[in-house]
Write a protein that holds these residues in place. Structure first.
Motif, PDB file in Angstrom:
ATOM      1  N   PRO A   1      26.476  24.056 -32.713  1.00  0.00           N
ATOM      2  CA  PRO A   1      25.971  24.936 -32.370  1.00  0.00           C
ATOM      3  C   PRO A   1      26.644  26.350 -32.325  1.00  0.00           C
ATOM      4  O   PRO A   1      27.091  26.176 -32.949  1.00  0.00           O
ATOM      5  N   GLU A   2      26.126  27.202 -31.394  1.00  0.00           N
ATOM      6  CA  GLU A   2      26.250  28.349 -31.533  1.00  0.00           C
ATOM      7  C   GLU A   2      27.178  29.310 -30.718  1.00  0.00           C
ATOM      8  O   GLU A   2      26.992  28.489 -29.735  1.00  0.00           O
ATOM      9  N   CYS A   3      27.630  29.924 -30.951  1.00  0.00           N
ATOM     10  CA  CYS A   3      29.140  30.525 -30.225  1.00  0.00           C
ATOM     11  C   CYS A   3      29.035  31.866 -29.978  1.00  0.00           C
ATOM     12  O   CYS A   3      28.722  32.809 -31.451  1.00  0.00           O
ATOM     13  N   ASP A   4      29.228  32.775 -29.166  1.00  0.00           N
ATOM     14  CA  ASP A   4      29.333  33.945 -29.144  1.00  0.00           C
ATOM     15  C   ASP A   4      30.619  34.465 -29.719  1.00  0.00           C
ATOM     16  O   ASP A   4      31.605  33.623 -30.471  1.00  0.00           O
ATOM     17  N   GLU A   5      30.987  35.831 -29.711  1.00  0.00           N
ATOM     18  CA  GLU A   5      32.033  36.942 -30.014  1.00  0.00           C
ATOM     19  C   GLU A   5      33.221  36.497 -29.680  1.00  0.00           C
ATOM     20  O   GLU A   5      34.271  36.391 -30.311  1.00  0.00           O
ATOM     21  N   ALA A   6      33.639  35.462 -28.243  1.00  0.00           N
ATOM     22  CA  ALA A   6      34.667  35.311 -27.876  1.00  0.00           C
ATOM     23  C   ALA A   6      34.998  33.530 -28.180  1.00  0.00           C
ATOM     24  O   ALA A   6      35.940  32.984 -27.386  1.00  0.00           O
ATOM     25  N   GLY A   7      33.404  33.109 -28.712  1.00  0.00           N
ATOM     26  CA  GLY A   7      33.775  31.825 -29.410  1.00  0.00           C
ATOM     27  C   GLY A   7      33.917  30.781 -28.401  1.00  0.00           C
ATOM     28  O   GLY A   7      33.573  29.136 -28.445  1.00  0.00           O
ATOM     29  N   GLN A   8      32.714  31.275 -27.055  1.00  0.00           N
ATOM     30  CA  GLN A   8      32.128  30.165 -26.828  1.00  0.00           C
ATOM     31  C   GLN A   8      30.695  30.012 -26.367  1.00  0.00           C
ATOM     32  O   GLN A   8      30.592  30.561 -27.944  1.00  0.00           O
ATOM     33  N   TYR A   9      30.652  28.948 -25.960  1.00  0.00           N
ATOM     34  CA  TYR A   9      29.215  28.356 -26.517  1.00  0.00           C
ATOM     35  C   TYR A   9      28.439  29.194 -25.749  1.00  0.00           C
ATOM     36  O   TYR A   9      28.598  30.186 -24.635  1.00  0.00           O
ATOM     37  N   ARG A  10      26.945  29.730 -26.468  1.00  0.00           N
ATOM     38  CA  ARG A  10      26.503  30.787 -25.781  1.00  0.00           C
ATOM     39  C   ARG A  10      25.472  29.817 -25.325  1.00  0.00           C
ATOM     40  O   ARG A  10      25.277  28.781 -25.169  1.00  0.00           O
ATOM     41  N   ARG A  11      25.173  30.688 -24.441  1.00  0.00           N
ATOM     42  CA  ARG A  11      23.991  29.679 -22.883  1.00  0.00           C
ATOM     43  C   ARG A  11      23.095  29.662 -23.195  1.00  0.00           C
ATOM     44  O   ARG A  11      22.559  27.702 -22.701  1.00  0.00           O
ATOM     45  N   GLN A  12      22.490  29.126 -24.463  1.00  0.00           N
ATOM     46  CA  GLN A  12      21.200  28.358 -24.806  1.00  0.00           C
ATOM     47  C   GLN A  12      21.854  28.441 -26.484  1.00  0.00           C
ATOM     48  O   GLN A  12      21.991  28.807 -27.426  1.00  0.00           O
ATOM     49  N   GLN A  13      21.309  27.092 -26.522  1.00  0.00           N
ATOM     50  CA  GLN A  13      21.276  26.471 -27.857  1.00  0.00           C
ATOM     51  C   GLN A  13      20.078  25.686 -28.311  1.00  0.00           C
ATOM     52  O   GLN A  13      19.721  25.693 -27.628  1.00  0.00           O
ATOM     53  N   CYS A  14      20.181  25.917 -29.480  1.00  0.00           N
ATOM     54  CA  CYS A  14      18.582  25.547 -29.992  1.00  0.00           C
ATOM     55  C   CYS A  14      18.930  24.315 -31.158  1.00  0.00           C
ATOM     56  O   CYS A  14      19.717  25.304 -32.183  1.00  0.00           O
ATOM     57  N   HIS A  15      18.205  23.892 -32.167  1.00  0.00           N
ATOM     58  CA  HIS A  15      18.694  22.884 -32.951  1.00  0.00           C
ATOM     59  C   HIS A  15      17.752  23.067 -34.042  1.00  0.00           C
ATOM     60  O   HIS A  15      16.529  22.847 -34.172  1.00  0.00           O
ATOM     61  N   GLY A  16      18.631  23.509 -35.260  1.00  0.00           N
ATOM     62  CA  GLY A  16      18.238  24.020 -36.232  1.00  0.00           C
ATOM     63  C   GLY A  16      16.749  24.045 -36.484  1.00  0.00           C
ATOM     64  O   GLY A  16      16.403  24.067 -37.485  1.00  0.00           O
ATOM     65  N   SER A  17      16.481  21.707 -36.447  1.00  0.00           N
ATOM     66  CA  SER A  17      16.136  21.209 -36.899  1.00  0.00           C
ATOM     67  C   SER A  17      14.633  20.942 -36.411  1.00  0.00           C
ATOM     68  O   SER A  17      13.233  20.660 -36.922  1.00  0.00           O
ATOM     69  N   THR A  18      14.898  20.682 -35.480  1.00  0.00           N
ATOM     70  CA  THR A  18      13.713  19.947 -34.343  1.00  0.00           C
ATOM     71  C   THR A  18      13.156  20.761 -33.624  1.00  0.00           C
ATOM     72  O   THR A  18      12.066  21.251 -33.372  1.00  0.00           O
ATOM     73  N   GLY A  19      13.782  22.602 -33.262  1.00  0.00           N
ATOM     74  CA  GLY A  19      13.439  23.009 -32.780  1.00  0.00           C
ATOM     75  C   GLY A  19      13.445  23.057 -30.908  1.00  0.00           C
ATOM     76  O   GLY A  19      12.770  24.146 -30.923  1.00  0.00           O
TER      77      GLY A  19
END
Length: 1712
Positions: free
Chosen positions: A1301-1319
């Motif tokens: 998962p990707e986290c923003d500067e505040a450590g919260q989940y970015r609203r949009q997540q992408c799977h690095g392998s499947t796209g």
């Protein structure tokens, strides 16, 4: 003709000529502003504001809570339309109407006239009058109204169109309607007084010039009713009038026996078709001529008689009633004959029937002239004499004279009763006062009662009696045959405990609701509020109570008659109870719950009445919870003294504040516990904080003390009369022992609790005053024979046969008759005595006419009596002491006992000859072996058991003190068994020459034992084992065995083992230690062979450096020696080396004079020097090589920090070699990690925390700007923990292809997540959960995650409703019962607008958040109409989720779904009036709760939000989430205030976790061997954690230390659903409440001392202990129940909004 007959004749004539008249205006029900009425606004078409009824009222079959009063002579249950829609139309109307006079009425100023009044009332006077009116119209009805509504139209006029040619009419009408109702029925009274109707109809407003007049419409209409879905139909109606004549009949006729009064039954809650009128029609008649005679001005009108009616069902057929003259011409004669002792006859007078006459002041003594005693009129069926008649009482007649001039009956007091003649009728604790017509008794100061019976103020009391009767339970009749009733009353608190024993099981359960059985004692001894009297203060100990109990809806009826017959010899009240009738069936095992209620008592001379309706609930496994009703109507009749100043009481209110009922099946005991207070109407409504502790029951006075109220909250405790102490602790005064009794000569004093009684000695009896003992002249009773002379003496008498006769005086025979019998020989030999002188005080047997022994014999001196057989031998078990009832000697004789057979067989011997010198056993009166037996020949005595067998160790030789055989028998001791075994030997043959131990009186081994054959003696221990070193040969002084004996010391064991050697042979040349007198090693030891000497310590170990070779001076071993220090041991071990060979080149530490390490150490071989700590450990950074300056080791040194240890470990590497390329941390001057660390090889830099752990998000590669590590650090968020855990993978290896998962500067989940392998890409919520419908495959446009997304129904997360439902399903074990509540959710997961308990009809409306909508609860078959999906309008905005702090002091905090409530404690009582909401948490389900007393914060678990939260108790504080990750079903919560940690259970993953109070340092304590963990608590004082696991297969309670160590099972047997858990800090026990076993139990932490505190719980969920009380939330009651630790008091609090309560904790003002 006598004057009495003339008086009766006149009275009969008076009744005969009484004519029927219409009700007068002043006789209708009281109304107006003076009585609290509201006035309707003046006008032509006015309607009152809505009138909300206190309780619902049935009109026809429907229940209504609102009424409206209209100008036009009607009352409706709904708001009225404009008058033109109904006033000119006929019946029926299309809306509900109660119409006493429906017409166009006008009260507006200028045009109309009159006023309209209305009010609700609960006045006992009004309700009693209505009840009487209903009884007249419906004699078979059983109706006790609880509420009434009165509306009065006074002098109202018709609407008129005034023209020039017409003038206003002066015709006005007055009429009244009274609606009386209870929980079942409604009756309506229409009253039309004489001259009250002057117009009978009104002209329609729309009639123009047509001269028509519409007659008034009178009656009832239900209005239109719904028909199918969209249609309406006309409902039932009832019309009283049809034309003008029928309107005129309203005041000329009636239907209950009085013109102008009309009664109708207009509603019923069970079944109702239409209005039912009363059928006793009466027509107004003209007055008949009155005979030419003078009569009092007032007649005996029927209305007056009916003012205080009593249900005829309560009449006692043995009692006198007020009778109508035409029914009994001897009324005065009957009254005269049946007047009880000490009471004047009741007379009719000018004051009206049923009243006492006012004494003529001219005929009274001076002291009574200024004290007239107005009397309250008696009810119609007043009972004059139903109290028990005292045995042996005398009735004295009172002459009556009738003065026809005044109409007043006067008395002649020539033979009046006075204190001088009748003082004995007063209690010994009362004084007697003479009045003009007789005397009265008054209790002395310090006592209460009616003067005839007085009890000490404040002392507890007991009641004894029997219960008899037949009770029908269902179809089973159960006979009660004189079973015992006992009651105990704590008078100082008004607590009454009643127990009925041996109650058969069917009726035991069924009688639980019949608390009125024990309620009598609550009223008798209720706590008196100011200006009030309890029952005993009025009735004393002689009265009859007749109660009629009716149960609804089954209409079962039970009659209770309780008769008090005075005080017994122990000064306790005797009350017998008779039960007849039927009661509802209650399933076995059910519980009955009764709410507190109030009852109003009406007081009349000699009569007290009350009527009340009570609700109770029956909770059973079969039927769930059922609500039932019982109605109680009762009369209490008693002996009243009419001569003196009566109490002016008319009404009092009895408050029953706590009612507890239970039936114990195992013991067959029925129990009632009731707390009672009595006071004026409305008393006790003061705010709890303003109530004096004496009246609230919160005082600490002893149960035998009286609480005396002071100013405000002050009070004092005063021991009751007959007790002594400081009021907090009182002790009984033994008046007999202390010479304080009032007993006279020839009497014995018997002490009683708080009192005493006097008992005349044998031969004496109480005199006329009842207090002085007088000699009984037995000669008057002619007890001697006709041929004997009787001589009386003080306390005795003597019978002597006349000359020429012989006998005992009771039987005399001629000298020349038949030969003397054995009895006569026996008697005469004793009478002649020795030398012809009778034996003084000897027993002289009595013989009958035949010379045979009389079956009953009595000892003339002692007063004992017994039965004898034909040989004059006493029959065992028949002896009675003086003053007690004698045995009936004519009854058959019991068979001989074993003892008697044994004795008689030995006395008769062989061939009838007694065995000389044989032992003859002695038998007592019952024929049993006397406990002590003695041999007549040898003089030995011993104790025997019930079989006559000698008790071992009890035989004593002649001349020695005997054993007390009344002491309990102990089993044979080890010594006695040892001795007896040896004495009996083999085959009962003693062993010759064997040692026989001696035992003392207690059966223990005598401390000194001697061998009878060898003469050796020695001391033994308690087990008979020889004490070493105490054996002495014969002829030598013996050891004193009484001196305490110590076991062999280590030195003695050491010495003896060496001296005995192997196989008992001493070791040659071995060292033998020397021991002193105490067995301790001598400080100096020497080897006998080598001559070396040395000092030893207390363990015999050689003290280093003290050994001296032979021939050298020895060390002084008396100087104190310290043990070797660590340094000395270290040094010596290195110096001696291996095999005592020093290690070459090894470092040898140096020790100072004290044996401590010198601060600076140097290696003798290498020359390095360094500083060491107190343990000899090198201090980091102090080592210097040879030739360099040394460090000053006296400067203080701190220990190595974690950073320094980390750094040094890496620098030294493995085997002292640094690790190449490894990261070496940097430490600052204090040894702490520098905030920024850099890797020397890779160039990466990052920030670390105080433990050296890298702070997430702070790492920078080489060549990039570094992070400012001085900024504050937040903890890792859920996203960062998620990301880092996946990046590190398993074994710190990242998972290939895993989603990171990707986290923003505040450590919260970015609203949009992408799977690095499947796209694939998708949107997530704040918890990282994928939002349904947002996933896009690679290469397609992505969703804008900032826009709201419509969630497909099939992919939505669980809602609050669904989570709550799942949680409760788990609680119910997946199988909820029919009465269990489960939230009902719709297809979208939202709350259904209608919620119900199981499959019952108990339903209510909720809003979209699941909150109950107030006022929508319904128990009807038709569910309430609720608005779907939309929250109903509220009266105020939703409360903010911030804190409303609790009041000062200690409070209970409880979780109730979406809120946390506050319940203040007043002492230990729940202050229900001040309960409030601490925090409203909409959308939450609060379960676990605890309180931090240090920071004043509350912590809770939220099942819906899956979070743990906290909030400060400061005003306006808002809640704060401290844990919101990895929680599924957080339930129980516990806080360790000392260690500042939280503990909680998660019941879905089945684990127990802990964290700091801010949520940091979270870790799992246990995640194995758990199935359904629920409650959890922590004992901070010991650091112990306790939790419950309600695994239905194997429930248990476990404990462990707070760090997760020492886990063990504490309880696993005898538990079912252990929901609640608490810790009792006073007894140091863990307590739990079990929803399966229904018990509250406690156990010590070590598993011992398990006890049951309470065994009849309902459905406990959570519990807390405070101040000797347990407070627990109950799912069956939906409230909080309080239970004292002694199980003597209970209380409960039911919140206004009823739903399940979860966790509960206590919030004290400071830490306990």
């Amino acid at each position: 003709m006598t004057w009495d007959k003339i008086a009766v004749l006149f009275l009969q004539l008076l009744w005969t000529v009484h004519h029927v008249t219409a009700i007068h205006r002043h006789d209708i029900y009281p109304y107006g502003m003076l009585y609290g009425d509201v006035t309707l606004q003046e006008g032509d078409d006015e309607t009152s504001k809505v009138i909300t009824l206190t309780k619902p009222m049935y009109f026809y079959e429907a229940s209504f809570t609102k009424l409206y009063v209209a100008t036009n002579g009607i009352i409706s249950t709904q708001d009225l339309p404009m008058e033109k829609q109904y006033v000119d139309d006929g019946f029926p109307t299309d809306f509900p109407v109660i119409a006493p006079f429906l017409a166009d009425i006008d009260t507006s100023k200028g045009k109309g006239k009159g006023s309209i009044f209305y009010r609700q009332t609960e006045s006992p006077t009004v309700l009693k009058r209505v009840e009487a009116d209903v009884k007249r119209g419906f004699p078979d009805a059983t109706f006790t109204p609880t509420f009434a509504f009165i509306a009065t139209w006074e002098n109202v006029s018709a609407y008129e169109e005034v023209t020039r040619s017409s003038s206003p009419s002066n015709r006005v009408n007055t009429f009244q309607v009274v609606l009386a109702y209870n929980e079942k029925d409604t009756y309506a009274l229409f009253l039309y007084p004489e001259d009250g109707l002057q117009f009978f109809g009104t002209r329609p407003k729309e009639s123009y010039n047509v001269e028509i007049e519409l007659p008034a419409r009178v009656g009832f209409t239900r209005g239109e009713l719904s028909y199918f879905f969209f249609s309406r139909t006309e409902g039932p109606y009832y019309s009283v009038t049809s034309n003008e004549q029928s309107v005129k009949n309203l005041y000329q006729k009636g239907n209950i026996g009085e013109p102008g009064v009309w009664l109708f039954h207009v509603g019923n809650g069970y079944s109702f078709q239409n209005v039912v009128p009363a059928q006793h029609e009466t027509v107004l008649t003209e007055a008949l001529p009155v005979l030419d005679a003078e009569f009092p001005e007032e007649d005996y009108t029927e209305t007056d008689e009916e003012e205080y009616p009593i249900d005829p069902d309560f009449q006692d057929p043995t009692t006198t009633e007020f009778l109508e003259p035409e029914q009994d011409s001897s009324l005065l004669e009957r009254l005269k004959q049946e007047t009880p002792l000490g009471q004047s006859p009741l007379q009719p007078s000018v004051s009206g029937p049923g009243e006492y006459p006012h004494p003529d002041p001219r005929n009274l003594p001076p002291e009574d002239v200024t004290q007239p005693q107005p009397q309250r009129p008696l009810p119609k069926h007043a009972i004059l004499q139903v109290y028990p008649n005292p045995s042996g009482g005398q009735v004295f007649s009172v002459e009556e004279k009738v003065n026809f001039d005044s109409g007043v009956i006067q008395y002649s007091t020539d033979h009046k009763e006075t204190c001088e003649r009748f003082q004995q009728h007063c209690s010994q604790n009362a004084h007697c006062t003479d009045y003009s017509t007789g005397f009265c008794c008054h209790c002395n100061s310090g006592f209460y009662g009616n003067g005839r019976h007085c009890l000490p103020n404040g002392a507890p009391h007991r009641v004894n009696g029997k219960v008899r009767g037949t009770v029908l339970v269902g179809s089973t009749a159960v006979q009660l045959d004189s079973i015992d009733l006992h009651a105990y009353i704590v008078v100082g608190d008004g607590r009454a405990y009643t127990a009925i024993s041996e109650v058969p099981e069917p009726v035991g359960w069924a009688l639980m609701p019949v608390a009125p059985i024990g309620g009598l004692f609550g009223w008798l001894f209720a706590l008196e509020l100011p200006n009030s009297l309890n029952g005993f203060s009025i009735t004393g100990a002689e009265f009859t109570r007749h109660a009629d109990v009716t149960f609804y809806p089954g209409n079962q009826r039970l009659s209770i008659v309780q008769t008090a017959t005075g005080l017994d010899t122990q000064n306790y009240l005797n009350v017998d109870t008779d039960l007849q009738g039927s009661v509802p069936f209650i399933p076995p095992g059910a519980t009955v719950q009764m709410e507190p209620f109030k009852d109003t008592y009406q007081y009349y001379p000699s009569l007290i009445t009350s009527s009340s309706v009570r609700e109770f609930r029956v909770v059973s496994g079969e039927n769930g919870e059922e609500a039932l009703t019982l109605q109680v109507k009762q009369n209490i009749t008693y002996r009243d003294c009419s001569h003196g100043h009566r109490s002016r009481l008319e009404t009092q209110e009895l408050r029953m504040e706590r009612i507890f009922v239970m039936y114990v099946k195992e013991e067959r005991i029925l129990r009632y516990a009731i707390t009672n207070k009595i006071g004026p109407l409305g008393a006790g409504e003061t705010e709890p904080e303003n109530v004096n502790p004496c009246y609230s029951g919160n005082h600490d006075c002893d149960t035998t003390a009286q609480c005396v109220p002071g100013v405000g909250q002050l009070f004092s405790c005063q021991c009751a009369t007959g007790y002594r102490g400081d009021g907090r602790n009182c002790y009984d005064v033994d008046e007999c022992a202390e010479g304080l009794s009032s007993c006279n000569a020839h009497s014995n004093c018997v002490n009683l609790p708080g009192s005493h009684r006097c008992q005349c000695k044998s031969g004496f009896e109480f005199g006329f005053d009842g207090r002085t003992c007088q000699d009984i002249d037995e000669c008057r009773e002619q007890l001697c024979h006709a041929q004997a002379l009787c001589s009386n003496s003080l306390g005795s008498f003597r019978c002597q046969c006349q000359p020429g006769y012989h006998g005992d005086g009771f039987q005399c025979h001629p000298e020349n008759g038949r030969p003397k019998t054995q009895c006569e020989h026996h008697r005469d030999s004793l009478q002649s005595g020795s030398g012809g002188v009778p034996l003084v005080g000897a027993f002289i047997p009595e013989c009958d006419e035949e010379g045979q022994y009389r079956r009953q014999q009595c000892h003339g001196s002692t007063g004992h009596c017994w039965c004898v057989d034909s040989t004059g031998q006493e029959r065992a078990g028949t002896r009675t002491p003086p003053g007690t009832p004698r045995v009936n000697c004519d009854e058959p004789v019991r068979p001989k006992t074993q003892c008697e057979q044994h004795r008689d067989s030995l006395q008769s011997g062989s061939g009838g000859v007694p065995l000389v010198g044989a032992f003859i056993p002695e038998c007592d009166e019952e024929g049993q072996y006397r406990r002590q037996q003695c041999h007549g020949s040898t003089g030995h005595c011993w104790c025997v058991d019930s079989r006559g067998q000698e008790r071992a160790g009890t035989r004593t030789p002649p001349g020695t003190p005997r054993i007390n055989c009344d002491e309990p028998v102990r089993p044979k001791t080890q010594c006695e068994q040892h001795r007896d075994n040896l004495q009996s030997g083999n085959s009962d043959v003693p062993l010759v020459g064997a040692f026989i131990p001696e035992c003392d009186e207690e059966g223990q081994y005598r401390r000194q034992q001697c061998h009878g054959s060898t003469g050796h003696c020695w001391c033994v221990d308690s087990r008979g084992q020889e004490r070493a070193g105490t054996r002495t040969p014969p002829g030598t002084p013996r050891i004193n065995c009484d001196e305490p004996v110590r076991p062999k010391t280590q030195c003695e064991q050491h010495r003896d083992s060496l001296q005995s050697g192997s196989g008992g042979v001493p070791l040659v040349g071995a060292f033998i230690p020397e021991c002193d007198e105490e067995g301790q090693y001598r400080r100096q030891q020497c080897h006998g062979s080598t001559g070396h000497c040395w000092c030893v310590d207390s363990r015999g170990q050689e003290r280093a450096g003290t050994r001296t070779p032979p021939g050298t001076p020895r060390i002084n071993c008396d100087e104190p020696v310290r043990p070797k220090t660590q340094c000395e041991q270290h040094r010596d071990s290195l110096q001696s080396g291996n095999g005592d060979v020093p290690l070459v080149g090894a470092f040898i530490p140096e020790c100072d004079e004290e044996g401590q390490y010198r601060r600076q150490q140097c290696h003798g071989s290498t020359g390095h020097c360094w500083c060491v700590d107190s343990r000899g450990q090198e201090r980091a950074g102090t080592r210097t090589p040879p030739g360099t300056p040394r460090i000053n080791c006296d400067e203080p040194v701190r220990p190595k920090t974690q950073c320094e240890q980390h750094r040094d470990n890496l620098q030294s590497g493995s085997g002292g070699v640094p690790l190449v390329g490894a990261f070496i941390p940097e430490c600052d001057e204090e040894g702490q990690y520098r905030r920024q660390q850099c890797h020397g090889s890779t160039g990466h830099c990052w920030c670390v925390d105080s433990r050296g752990q890298e702070r997430a998000g702070t790492r920078t590669p080489p060549g990039t700007p570094r992070i400012n590590c001085d900024e504050p650090v937040r903890p890792k968020t859920q996203c960062e923990q998620h990301r880092d855990s996946l990046q590190s993978g398993n074994g710190d290896v990242p998972l290939v292809g895993a989603f990171i998962p990707e986290c923003d500067e505040a450590g919260q989940y970015r609203r949009q997540q992408c799977h690095g392998s499947t796209g694939h890409c998708w949107c997530v919520d704040s918890r990282g959960q994928e939002r349904a419908g947002t996933r896009t495959p690679p290469g397609t446009p992505r969703i804008n995650c900032d826009e709201p997304v419509i969630v497909p129904p099939t992919q939505r997360p669980e809602t609050v409703c669904e989570r709550w439902r799942a949680s409760l399903l788990q609680q119910y074990g997946g199988q909820p019962d029919s009465h269990h509540y489960l939230p009902q959710c719709d297809s979208s997961g939202e709350f259904n607008p209608v919620q119900c308990y199981g499959d019952s009809s108990y339903c209510w409306c909720v809003d979209q958040n699941g909150r109950e909508v107030p006022g929508t609860r319904s128990h009807d078959a038709v569910k309430p109409a609720c608005i779907p999906t939309v929250a109903p309008p509220t009266m105020r905005p939703l409360p903010r989720p911030d804190v409303t702090p609790p009041p000062a002091g200690t409070s209970l905090l409880y979780a109730q779904g979406q809120k946390i409530g506050v319940l203040p404690l007043n002492g230990t009582q729940m202050d229900k009036q001040r309960s409030s909401v601490l925090l409203a948490l909409h959308g939450s389900i609060v379960v676990g709760i605890d309180y931090d007393c240090r920071e004043r914060k509350v912590y809770w678990t939220d099942l819906a939000g899956r979070t743990i939260n906290r909030a400060s108790l400061e005003p306006g504080s808002e809640s704060e989430i401290i844990i919101n990750t990895a929680l599924t079903s957080p339930e129980g919560l516990a806080l360790d205030a000392a260690r500042r940690r939280l503990f909680w259970v998660d019941s879905t993953p089945d684990k127990i976790e802990t964290a700091n109070l801010d949520g940091s340092d979270r870790r799992v304590l246990f995640d194995t061997d758990l199935v359904n963990p629920r409650a959890i608590i922590v004992d901070s004082s010991t650091g112990t954690l306790y939790w419950t696991d309600w695994n239905r297969e194997a429930p248990k309670i476990e404990s462990a230390s707070v760090d997760g160590q020492n886990r063990r099972v504490l309880v696993q047997d005898g538990i079912g659903l252990p929901n609640a858990l608490t810790y009792d800090y006073t007894t140091r026990q863990v307590c739990w409440a079990d929803a399966g076993t229904k018990r509250l139990e406690c156990i010590s932490p070590n598993g011992t001392g398990r006890r049951v505190v309470h065994s009849k719980l309902n459905y406990p969920f959570s519990m807390v202990y405070f101040a000797n009380h347990y407070y627990y939330t109950d799912w069956r009651r939906d409230g909080i129940v309080a239970l004292s630790r002694d199980n003597q008091s209970t209380d409960e609090y039911l919140p206004d909004q009823r739903s399940h309560l979860y966790g509960i904790t206590v919030a004290p003002p400071h830490c306990l």
